[in-house]
Enzyme design. Structure first.
Site, short mmCIF file in Angstrom:
data_model
loop_
_atom_site.label_atom_id
_atom_site.label_comp_id
_atom_site.label_asym_id
_atom_site.label_seq_id
_atom_site.Cartn_x
_atom_site.Cartn_y
_atom_site.Cartn_z
N HIS A 80 55.68 65.10 58.20
CA HIS A 80 54.96 64.09 57.41
C HIS A 80 53.82 63.52 58.24
CE1 HIS A 80 54.12 60.39 55.19
NE2 HIS A 80 54.44 59.69 56.26
N ASP A 109 20.62 69.61 55.64
CA ASP A 109 21.99 70.13 55.71
C ASP A 109 22.55 69.70 57.05
OD1 ASP A 109 24.36 71.77 55.64
OD2 ASP A 109 23.34 73.03 54.17
N TRP A 145 56.23 63.60 65.74
CA TRP A 145 54.88 64.14 65.92
C TRP A 145 54.38 63.93 67.34
CZ3 TRP A 145 49.82 62.17 66.79
CH2 TRP A 145 49.73 60.80 66.99
N SER A 172 39.03 73.19 65.19
CA SER A 172 38.34 72.80 63.97
C SER A 172 37.72 71.41 64.12
CB SER A 172 39.32 72.83 62.81
OG SER A 172 38.86 72.07 61.74
N SER A 173 38.50 70.46 64.66
CA SER A 173 38.00 69.09 64.81
C SER A 173 36.84 69.04 65.78
CB SER A 173 39.08 68.17 65.34
OG SER A 173 40.10 68.04 64.43
N HIS A 256 45.84 57.38 71.66
CA HIS A 256 45.26 56.10 71.26
C HIS A 256 43.83 56.24 70.73
CE1 HIS A 256 45.82 52.06 70.23
NE2 HIS A 256 44.54 51.93 70.47
N GLU A 258 42.87 58.73 69.29
CA GLU A 258 43.13 59.38 67.99
C GLU A 258 43.34 58.34 66.88
OE1 GLU A 258 43.06 62.39 66.79
OE2 GLU A 258 44.13 62.07 64.89
N TYR A 260 42.04 55.54 66.63
CA TYR A 260 40.74 54.99 66.23
C TYR A 260 39.91 56.04 65.51
CZ TYR A 260 42.13 50.91 68.76
OH TYR A 260 42.82 49.81 69.18
N SER A 271 32.01 49.13 55.43
CA SER A 271 30.74 48.46 55.74
C SER A 271 29.60 48.93 54.85
CB SER A 271 30.36 48.71 57.21
OG SER A 271 31.41 48.34 58.05
N HIS A 305 50.27 51.22 76.11
CA HIS A 305 51.00 50.23 75.29
C HIS A 305 51.93 50.92 74.30
CE1 HIS A 305 47.40 50.11 72.30
NE2 HIS A 305 48.32 50.89 71.82
N HIS A 306 51.78 52.24 74.15
CA HIS A 306 52.74 52.98 73.32
C HIS A 306 54.03 53.26 74.09
CE1 HIS A 306 49.84 53.92 70.09
NE2 HIS A 306 48.97 53.88 71.06
N THR A 331 37.66 43.85 66.99
CA THR A 331 38.19 44.07 65.65
C THR A 331 38.02 42.81 64.82
OG1 THR A 331 39.83 45.43 66.76
CG2 THR A 331 40.15 45.06 64.42
N LYS A 334 34.54 42.47 63.51
CA LYS A 334 34.28 43.28 62.32
C LYS A 334 34.77 42.57 61.06
CE LYS A 334 33.71 47.55 62.53
NZ LYS A 334 32.66 48.33 63.18
N ARG A 453 63.49 53.10 64.26
CA ARG A 453 62.79 54.07 63.43
C ARG A 453 63.41 55.45 63.63
NH1 ARG A 453 57.18 55.22 66.70
NH2 ARG A 453 56.83 56.64 64.97
#
Lengths: 528, 380
Positions: A80, A109, A145, A172-173, A256, A258, A260, A271, A305-306, A331, A334, A453
């Site tokens: 998932h 293009d 994951w 690809s990315s 991390h 990622e 963002y 925006s 922090h993870h 943040t 924003k 979890r």
């Protein structure tokens, strides 16, 4: 380019439209076609990933095991996440970028059209590899994951498939990101200076650098895992002199930035949308750009922090706590700027605006729980509980995904030339918003009350909130069918859209026809 | 449009209906305050940050709501043209920064205390295994394994048909809780034998990863006598949700009595391994050991799960290769969930479970493995 050369070029292009038939989609190098492919791919994966979420929520409807074996449950949580992150949010952003970036900066293009085709067509094969593991003996990957070893090394034949799939998705990315940077750097229309670029272009520009910086890091981590499993190395095996925690550091150094990558383009979308429907220029344009850049910079120095519970030295815990808390500043800037943009505007509430407002409110709720999680001593209580699940789903579903949906509604009339069904759009918004809160808000409560979890079964005191969440999940899931219906309906016809589409819209994309011709902006427009 | 307006009301009804489910829930909304000084500090800090978030939320969402109601086109307003203010940007950069500093200072102070494991009165070593916890008291040498309670295990089998609410402390009960004295500083050393686990007890606000090959440490000082429950908090494989933690906090004298009784019981168990055991005795004991330690992977029928957990029924190892069988049970198999049981189970349990596996489910080899055989094979 002088006028004569422009004419020559122009004629050349007018005579070839898309080749007929399905082959068009295989060989296309047109940014609009490729954008469409990305967006459809993302929508299909959204339903696949959503179906997996519903398997999870069905099992969690009641305590006890009713539907699936815990091993399959773990495969569902793992896939998932992988599907939603790499198959839904990232391709959707790239799809929106493909469609809109050239039109927003006044380019004919993308800069590297053939590579563009390749970077899309890798994706279905990458996910083919990943999802095929579900049908293997032993099933798909089930270590989450985050793929922490040594647990992930217990995965059977699915592991090499998963690793090669991650490599493909990474390639690809990276190609997509290079293309976006090349386009923005080289193909902006004359007069389109950096500080005139729309914010969606800016946020994608910064995101593309993040992608190039961190996707190779993930590739390195999973390759080390591959050699640990099959070639006798011990990068992550303490018995061989390695360190399982090193994987976590490398993973989150990717992970991390990622997260963002998964939110910055949505910041950009919101925006764009809020000023349009407030009929007022974006407040604090330059501080929005600087805030985005600060967030991107900070994303490289907060990764641990993870892993506050991993047993870092005190100095490490303090450093990562302080830097993480610091993210709240840009943040916050924003959010304050979005609210100031609305302030004293003349707002209307078409569907894109509704989703953008939903984004601001619910993303902020996710930001608040993020601030709580940043505090190391209390994170020990929150870590790996449903409180965390609630937090990142608030920033990703009513955050990233709502941003994407808002963007799709915003530009759908431009793409198809038809207005979508506004009533259906509003129903979709209200159902999504109500159910997404029924789904994720109770998770804060069970998390604080002590539910870890990634468990397939729970002790009975968590029953009620889990039942509510499951009802929310089905409601939210089925509400998305409306989205599909609405898109198909809009493609097939509807009230004809003007070029301007929205009264308050500003920017180059609104100067071309709706739908835009197959090739736009040759010659390039001049921005004053 | 009328139908659209009715949707929220219908949904609210749905939620209320869901909320009325008759379940044994207590609707706990918030973090537990816990039973240690640290856990209460953590709780207070949690509430402090929560209220700060609520206050900021009221301001931001209030401004948004005001704007949405009063600055809408349908009210006939003309949009203002301002779109920049360096002063405003500075204000909403500096004020949040100051709020963050006010939050960070107490957090850092608490964290420093939490990480100070010096001057402990007793030390226990906790080892995570797939999927159970092993506890070792370093001073007295008491060592045991704490498994999910059999009642929960039985109810938590797919399609068991047992109502979990009929099981006392479903999924939060173990066969042998870890006993700790109150009012003493307990240092907890953490490690794991196979994959990463995390030991978490909400009531003492302590959670840390148990990592194979590494030793983490943390401490607690429990104030109140009582039974406290927690769970593994790091995904550790199939039965991650089924390895609870139960701490039985007792007064110092009760704790000392418990230590004495444990030491005596360990001595009695060691002497029982010296005699010859009957087949029936081993089978009965083996069935119990199997149901606690082996069933999660190899399943009740011994057939495992194809592709991940191998079958034990009719395989060459279970029928012929006794030495290989004993070896894999004692030493495990690297790279798989099959762990080394040599130090987890005593010789009698090991002999019993191997005998059981060789004679159950139609394997019927008639082999009887004696505890003394296990002991001699361990020496090799």
């Amino acid at each position: 380019m002088n006028a004569q050369a422009t004419d020559l070029y122009h004629d050349d292009h007018d005579h070839h439209g898309p080749p007929p038939g399905l082959w068009r989609w295989v060989v296309t190098t047109n940014h609009k076609d490729i954008g469409t492919l990305y967006l459809w791919f993302s929508l299909i994966m959204f339903f696949i990933g959503g179906a997996m979420a519903l398997v999870i929520r069905t099992e969690l409807f009641q305590p006890g095991l009713q539907v699936v074996d815990p091993h399959f449950f773990n495969q569902m949580t793992t896939l998932h996440a992988l599907v939603m992150i790499f198959g839904v949010v990232m391709p959707a952003f790239v799809g929106l970028a493909n469609w809109m970036l050239p039109m927003m900066v006044g380019a004919p293009d993308m800069a590297l059209p053939r590579m563009n085709n390749w970077s899309f067509w890798i994706l279905p094969f990458g996910f083919g590899l990943m999802l095929s593991t579900l049908f293997m003996e032993g099933g798909g990957p089930s270590a989450g994951w985050t793929l922490y070893p040594p647990l992930s090394l217990q995965t059977g034949d699915a592991l090499p498939f998963l690793i090669f799939s991650i490599h493909l998705l990474g390639v690809s990315s990276i190609m997509g990101a290079i293309n976006i940077i090349a386009t923005i750097m080289n193909l902006r229309a004359p007069g389109m200076t950096f500080m005139k670029m729309p914010l969606f272009v800016w946020t994608w520009f910064i995101t593309a650098y993040l992608l190039i910086a961190v996707m190779p890091v993930l590739a390195g981590a999973v390759t080390m895992m591959l050699t640990d499993k099959y070639f006798g190395t011990s990068f992550f095996n303490a018995a061989g002199g390695g360190d399982p925690v090193m994987f976590q550091h490398i993973f989150w150094f990717f992970g991390h930035p990622e997260v963002y990558i998964l939110i910055l383009p949505s910041f950009g979308l919101v925006s764009e949308i809020i000023p349009t429907f407030s009929r007022k220029k974006l407040f604090g344009y330059s501080s929005m750009v600087y805030a985005t850049a600060s967030i991107a910079f900070l994303s490289f120095i907060v990764w641990a922090h993870h892993m506050f519970t991993v047993g870092m030295p005190l100095a490490g815990e303090l450093f990562f706590m302080f830097t993480t808390m610091l993210i709240a500043v840009p943040t916050g800037v924003k959010v304050f700027n979005w609210v100031s943009t609305m302030w004293k505007g003349a707002m209307t509430f078409e569907t894109p605006m509704l989703f953008a407002l939903g984004f601001v409110i619910m993303f902020t709720i996710g930001g608040f729980s993020g601030l709580m999680l940043a505090m190391t001593p209390i994170d020990f209580q929150y870590h790996d509980t449903y409180f965390v699940v609630a937090h990142f789903h608030y920033v990703l579903v009513p955050g990233a995904i709502f941003g994407i949906i808002a963007g799709v509604y915003y530009w759908l009339p431009k793409w198809t030339g038809n207005y979508y069904d506004e009533t259906l759009g509003k129903v979709h918004f209200w159902l999504s918003t109500i159910f997404v809160n029924i789904l994720f808000f109770p998770m804060h409560f069970v998390g604080l009350a002590g539910m870890p979890r990634r468990i397939p079964d729970y002790s009975v005191q968590f029953t009620d909130f889990n039942q509510i969440a499951t009802i929310g999940a089905f409601g939210f899931g089925f509400a998305q069918i409306l989205f599909l219906v609405l898109i198909v309906k809009c493609i097939r016809g509807g009230e004809k859209a003007t070029d301007q589409v929205w009264e308050g819209a500003e920017g180059l994309e609104w100067t071309v026809a709706s739908p835009p011709p197959y090739h736009t902006f040759s010659p390039q427009p001049i921005v004053k | 449009m009328k139908n659209i307006r009715r949707i929220p009301i219908v949904l609210l009804g749905l939620v209320l209906w869901a909320a009325s489910f008759p379940a044994a829930a207590d609707w706990q909304l918030n973090l537990t305050e816990g039973v240690t000084e640290i856990s209460r500090e953590v709780y207070d800090m949690h509430m402090f940050v929560l209220w700060i978030c609520v206050a900021i939320g009221v301001i931001v969402f209030g401004a948004m709501a005001y704007s949405i109601f009063y600055h809408r086109k349908s009210k006939g307003v003309t949009p203002a043209t301002f779109h920049e203010s360096t002063t405003a940007e500075l204000i909403w950069t500096i004020i949040p920064f100051l709020i963050l500093v006010a939050m960070a200072i107490p957090a850092a102070k608490t964290l420093i205390v939490m990480e100070d494991t010096s001057d402990a009165d007793i030390t226990i070593k906790v080892t995570g295994h797939q999927w159970k916890w092993e506890y070792e008291y370093l001073e007295s040498g008491i060592r045991f394994i704490s498994n999910l309670h059999a009642d929960s295990r039985e109810a938590a089998t797919l399609g068991s048909g047992i109502d979990p609410s009929s099981v006392e402390n479903y999924l939060l009960e173990v066969d042998k809780p870890v006993v700790l004295p109150v009012g003493k500083k307990v240092r907890i050393l953490l490690t794991a034998s196979d994959v990463i686990h995390a030991w978490w007890l909400p009531a003492i606000a302590v959670k840390k990863d148990a990592i194979p090959g590494f030793i983490n440490e943390m401490w607690t000082k429990i104030d109140e006598v009582g039974i406290y429950r927690g769970q593994c908090a790091e995904l550790c494989g199939r039965d991650h949700g089924f390895m609870p933690i139960v701490v039985d906090a007792r007064s110092e004298s009760d704790y000392n009595d418990w230590v004495t009784a444990e030491l005596a019981a360990a001595e009695a168990a060691a002497s029982s391994a010296d005699r010859e055991w009957e087949m029936d005795e081993l089978m009965e004991r083996g069935e119990g050991v199997y149901a606690t330690y082996c069933v999660a992977c190899h399943q009740g029928n011994g057939e495992g799960i194809p592709g991940i957990f191998p079958s034990l029924v009719g395989t060459p190892m279970a029928l012929e290769d006794i030495e290989g069988h004993v070896d894999i049970v004692l030493n495990g198999k690297e790279g798989t969930a099959m762990q080394a049981f040599a130090n987890q189970l005593n010789d009698a349990d090991l002999a019993a479970v191997i005998t059981y596996e060789r004679n159950a489910w139609g394997n019927d080899t008639g082999d009887v493995i004696q505890p003394s055989t296990i002991r001699s094979m361990k020496v090799q």
